[in-house]
Design an enzyme around this catalytic site. Structure first.
Site, PDB file in Angstrom:
ATOM      1  N   GLU A   1      56.266  96.620  45.576  1.00 29.28           N
ATOM      2  CA  GLU A   1      57.672  96.619  45.997  1.00 29.28           C
ATOM      3  C   GLU A   1      58.561  97.203  44.911  1.00 29.28           C
ATOM      4  O   GLU A   1      59.489  97.949  45.188  1.00 29.28           O
ATOM      5  CB  GLU A   1      58.122  95.187  46.326  1.00 29.28           C
ATOM      6  CG  GLU A   1      59.417  95.108  47.121  1.00 29.28           C
ATOM      7  CD  GLU A   1      60.682  95.086  46.260  1.00 29.28           C
ATOM      8  OE1 GLU A   1      61.787  95.227  46.814  1.00 29.28           O
ATOM      9  OE2 GLU A   1      60.571  94.934  45.020  1.00 29.28           O
TER      10      GLU A   1
ATOM     11  N   ASP B   1      54.449  91.956  42.417  1.00 23.70           N
ATOM     12  CA  ASP B   1      54.586  92.907  41.309  1.00 23.70           C
ATOM     13  C   ASP B   1      55.954  92.744  40.660  1.00 23.70           C
ATOM     14  O   ASP B   1      56.912  92.289  41.293  1.00 23.70           O
ATOM     15  CB  ASP B   1      54.367  94.341  41.775  1.00 23.70           C
ATOM     16  CG  ASP B   1      55.333  94.776  42.876  1.00 23.70           C
ATOM     17  OD1 ASP B   1      55.584  93.962  43.791  1.00 23.70           O
ATOM     18  OD2 ASP B   1      55.827  95.919  42.830  1.00 23.70           O
TER      19      ASP B   1
END
Length: 359
Positions: free
Chosen positions: A114, A51
């Site tokens: 994250e 991400d």
């Protein structure tokens, strides 16, 4: 579609892949990937995330941030150094290494949560692995640990992070009749002044001093002749292993209680703990990795605990871990980029680490 893409690539070179989707209340579902090559121990794990943060103004980019391009020996795109290129480097390294006979297993823990609130990502995968009694013997987290030059820094721990959301409540009233009101604004100022000036510690051998920063102050008041009812503020502390989130909460709550009692105001406080401070005591694997990085980059990496939080804060509960990746100078910026030659070196470093770990 990135988890399916990675699972397909890893399956093709012999990994058993499991896509794990988790969802909590009031949060979006997140896909994660746990892949393992081999059944025996030791199990060497690589951890990373796919991400990324938003791109910002697209017009400021020299390329489409989600259609990366190589220009002048730099790969430009969102996530180039934080941290999709590092994931690619490890998969490239393990693709070359897997043809060798080795005793043990190689695994990858890849998350999609994250950069966000980190609820449905590595934290949940770690819980899943614990429930499955899946053991990890050492973990390498591929975060961009270098600020300016490849090889300058490895992370062997991280500071903890706690955010406080404070509300001080007084009594609303007319500014011409302050005796009939109780202004929370000066009380909040007094509290913030006190906590800003706390000397939490002087640092340790492995950690810099703990630090508190006030990040928001607010009074919702649309009139200039009204004493407000409440004031709010937000602060964050990055703390070393001389403290825990619990000890800091206790210390701060005592200050809020004393100041508010004296001023006849009430307060409300809530906290969000992103992670506790931790340190992975360097061992032979840590020093082996440091030696390989120096050999390939000609720079001896510093063993550091600086910077923000990472998913190592979850993994360290089940395994020793260190962090090493690319240069993160442009992380989260417009025109995020990484040197192609650094990527080649990182692949070589990761390959050498695997070769030495499974000697």
């Amino acid at each position: 579609g990135i988890m399916k893409f990675l699972a397909k690539k890893l399956t093709a070179i012999g990994f058993k892949c499991k896509i794990l989707e988790f969802k909590e209340k009031n949060s979006k579902p997140v896909k994660n990937l746990y892949a393992r090559l081999g059944k025996s121990r030791p199990n060497f794990c690589y951890a990373g995330h796919t991400d990324v943060v938003p791109p910002g103004n697209l017009n400021d980019w020299t390329v489409n941030p989600f259609r990366p391009a190589v220009k002048g020996n730099y790969l430009i795109g969102r996530g180039a150094n934080d941290m999709k290129a590092s994931v690619a480097c490890f998969i490239s390294a393990v693709s070359k290494f897997k043809s060798k006979k080795f005793k043990g297993s190689i695994s990858l823990l890849i998350t999609g949560d994250e950069e966000g609130i980190a609820i449905n990502g590595t934290k949940r995968v770690v819980e899943y692995l614990k429930n499955k009694k899946e053991k990890i013997d050492f973990c390498l987290v591929g975060e961009p640990t270098n600020q300016n030059k490849l090889g300058e820094m490895m992370k062997i721990g991280r500071r903890g992070s706690i955010t406080g959301y404070l509300t001080v409540r007084g009594v609303q009233g007319h500014v011409a009749y302050p005796h009939d009101a109780n202004n929370p604004a000066p009380v909040m100022v007094k509290i913030l002044n006190q906590i800003e000036n706390i000397k939490l510690d002087k640092g340790t051998k492995n950690f810099q001093p703990s630090n508190l920063e006030i990040v928001k102050m607010n009074i919702e008041n649309t009139a200039d002749n009204v004493i407000p009812a409440e004031a709010t503020a937000t602060f964050n502390i990055r703390f070393n292993n001389k403290h825990s989130s619990s000890s800091l909460k206790k210390k701060l709550n005592n200050i809020f209680r004393k100041v508010c009692k004296k001023s006849r105001c009430s307060f409300k406080i809530s906290y969000m703990v992103s992670g506790e401070a931790f340190l992975t005591t360097p061992n032979k694997t840590t020093y082996m990795i440091q030696k390989i990085i120096k050999k390939i980059t000609k720079v001896k990496p510093k063993l550091s605990t600086a910077g923000g939080t990472s998913d190592a804060r979850f993994i360290r509960k089940i395994s020793s871990c260190v962090e090493f990746g690319l240069v993160g100078k442009t992380a989260h910026k417009v025109n995020e980029m990484v040197s192609v030659s650094d990527m080649k070196k990182l692949k070589k470093i990761y390959l050498n680490i695997l070769e030495n770990y499974f000697k």
